[in-house]
Design a protein around this motif. Sequence first.
Motif, short mmCIF file in Angstrom:
data_model
loop_
_atom_site.label_atom_id
_atom_site.label_comp_id
_atom_site.label_asym_id
_atom_site.label_seq_id
_atom_site.Cartn_x
_atom_site.Cartn_y
_atom_site.Cartn_z
N MET A 51 0.84 -1.18 0.00
CA MET A 51 0.00 0.00 0.00
C MET A 51 0.89 1.24 0.00
O MET A 51 1.80 1.35 0.81
N PRO A 52 0.65 2.20 -0.90
CA PRO A 52 1.47 3.41 -0.93
C PRO A 52 1.38 4.18 0.38
O PRO A 52 0.32 4.31 0.96
N GLY A 53 2.52 4.66 0.84
CA GLY A 53 2.55 5.44 2.05
C GLY A 53 2.61 4.62 3.32
O GLY A 53 2.76 5.18 4.40
N GLU A 54 2.48 3.30 3.21
CA GLU A 54 2.52 2.47 4.42
C GLU A 54 3.95 2.33 4.90
O GLU A 54 4.86 2.03 4.12
N LEU A 55 4.14 2.54 6.19
CA LEU A 55 5.46 2.43 6.78
C LEU A 55 5.76 0.96 7.05
O LEU A 55 4.84 0.17 7.31
N PRO A 56 7.02 0.56 7.02
CA PRO A 56 7.36 -0.86 7.16
C PRO A 56 7.04 -1.40 8.56
O PRO A 56 7.22 -0.70 9.57
N VAL A 57 6.54 -2.63 8.59
CA VAL A 57 6.27 -3.35 9.84
C VAL A 57 6.92 -4.72 9.73
O VAL A 57 7.10 -5.23 8.63
N PRO A 58 7.25 -5.32 10.86
CA PRO A 58 7.84 -6.67 10.79
C PRO A 58 6.79 -7.70 10.38
O PRO A 58 5.60 -7.52 10.63
N GLU A 59 7.25 -8.75 9.75
CA GLU A 59 6.38 -9.89 9.47
C GLU A 59 5.98 -10.48 10.82
O GLU A 59 6.77 -10.45 11.78
N MET A 60 4.79 -11.04 10.91
CA MET A 60 4.33 -11.58 12.19
C MET A 60 5.24 -12.71 12.69
O MET A 60 5.39 -12.89 13.89
N ALA A 61 5.87 -13.43 11.79
CA ALA A 61 6.80 -14.49 12.21
C ALA A 61 7.99 -13.91 12.98
O ALA A 61 8.60 -14.60 13.79
N ASP A 62 8.30 -12.64 12.74
CA ASP A 62 9.43 -11.98 13.39
C ASP A 62 9.03 -11.19 14.64
O ASP A 62 9.89 -10.63 15.31
N VAL A 63 7.75 -11.12 14.93
CA VAL A 63 7.28 -10.36 16.09
C VAL A 63 7.59 -11.17 17.35
O VAL A 63 7.23 -12.34 17.46
N ASP A 64 8.25 -10.52 18.30
CA ASP A 64 8.70 -11.15 19.53
C ASP A 64 7.84 -10.70 20.71
O ASP A 64 7.57 -9.50 20.86
N LEU A 65 7.41 -11.63 21.53
CA LEU A 65 6.55 -11.32 22.67
C LEU A 65 7.22 -10.33 23.63
O LEU A 65 6.57 -9.41 24.13
N GLY A 66 8.50 -10.48 23.86
CA GLY A 66 9.21 -9.56 24.76
C GLY A 66 9.18 -8.13 24.24
O GLY A 66 8.98 -7.18 25.01
N THR A 67 9.35 -7.96 22.95
CA THR A 67 9.30 -6.63 22.33
C THR A 67 7.90 -6.05 22.44
O THR A 67 7.72 -4.86 22.72
N VAL A 68 6.89 -6.89 22.24
CA VAL A 68 5.50 -6.45 22.36
C VAL A 68 5.21 -5.99 23.79
O VAL A 68 4.65 -4.91 24.01
N LEU A 69 5.62 -6.80 24.77
CA LEU A 69 5.37 -6.44 26.16
C LEU A 69 6.12 -5.18 26.56
O LEU A 69 5.60 -4.35 27.32
N ALA A 70 7.32 -5.01 26.04
CA ALA A 70 8.08 -3.78 26.32
C ALA A 70 7.36 -2.56 25.74
O ALA A 70 7.31 -1.50 26.37
N ALA A 71 6.80 -2.70 24.55
CA ALA A 71 6.06 -1.60 23.94
C ALA A 71 4.82 -1.27 24.76
O ALA A 71 4.48 -0.11 24.96
N LEU A 72 4.14 -2.29 25.26
CA LEU A 72 2.92 -2.09 26.04
C LEU A 72 3.20 -1.63 27.46
O LEU A 72 2.28 -1.20 28.17
N ALA A 73 4.44 -1.70 27.92
CA ALA A 73 4.78 -1.28 29.28
C ALA A 73 4.63 0.23 29.46
O ALA A 73 4.34 0.69 30.55
N ASP A 74 4.78 0.98 28.39
CA ASP A 74 4.63 2.44 28.48
C ASP A 74 3.15 2.80 28.53
O ASP A 74 2.37 2.35 27.67
N PRO A 75 2.73 3.62 29.49
CA PRO A 75 1.30 3.93 29.62
C PRO A 75 0.71 4.68 28.43
O PRO A 75 -0.46 4.48 28.10
N HIS A 76 1.49 5.51 27.75
CA HIS A 76 0.98 6.23 26.58
C HIS A 76 0.73 5.27 25.42
O HIS A 76 -0.31 5.32 24.77
#
Length: 105
Positions: free
Chosen positions: A1-26
């Motif tokens: 999709m034009p203008g879409e910023l890159p995201v990791p493939e779901m196979a590369d998504v790590d639970l620790g990284t997700v939890l670290a992102a969710l640790a911030d209240p904002h």
Amino acid sequence: MPGELPVPEMADVDLGTVLAALADPHRRAVVLELVAGQDTERACSSFPLPIAKSTRTHHWKVLRQAGLVRQRDAGNGTFVRLRRPEFDAKFPGLLDVVAELSTAR
């Protein structure tokens, strides 16, 4: 999709990284609003975050790199959408648990 910023493939998504992102209240507040929005895309500027624009940009990047959201540039705005179906397939129930724990306070 034009203008879409890159995201990791779901196979590369790590639970620790997700939890670290969710640790911030904002960032967690953004994800909770997107969870409640039932698969809607929202303007990044529509979130009531009491932080500087540069800090917002950082938070969007962390959420995107953690694999939680898709983000696209469109003219004068940037829009964000939760990767809910993909995320639920990899981590079933995690977003619901985070939402329940966050609203239980």
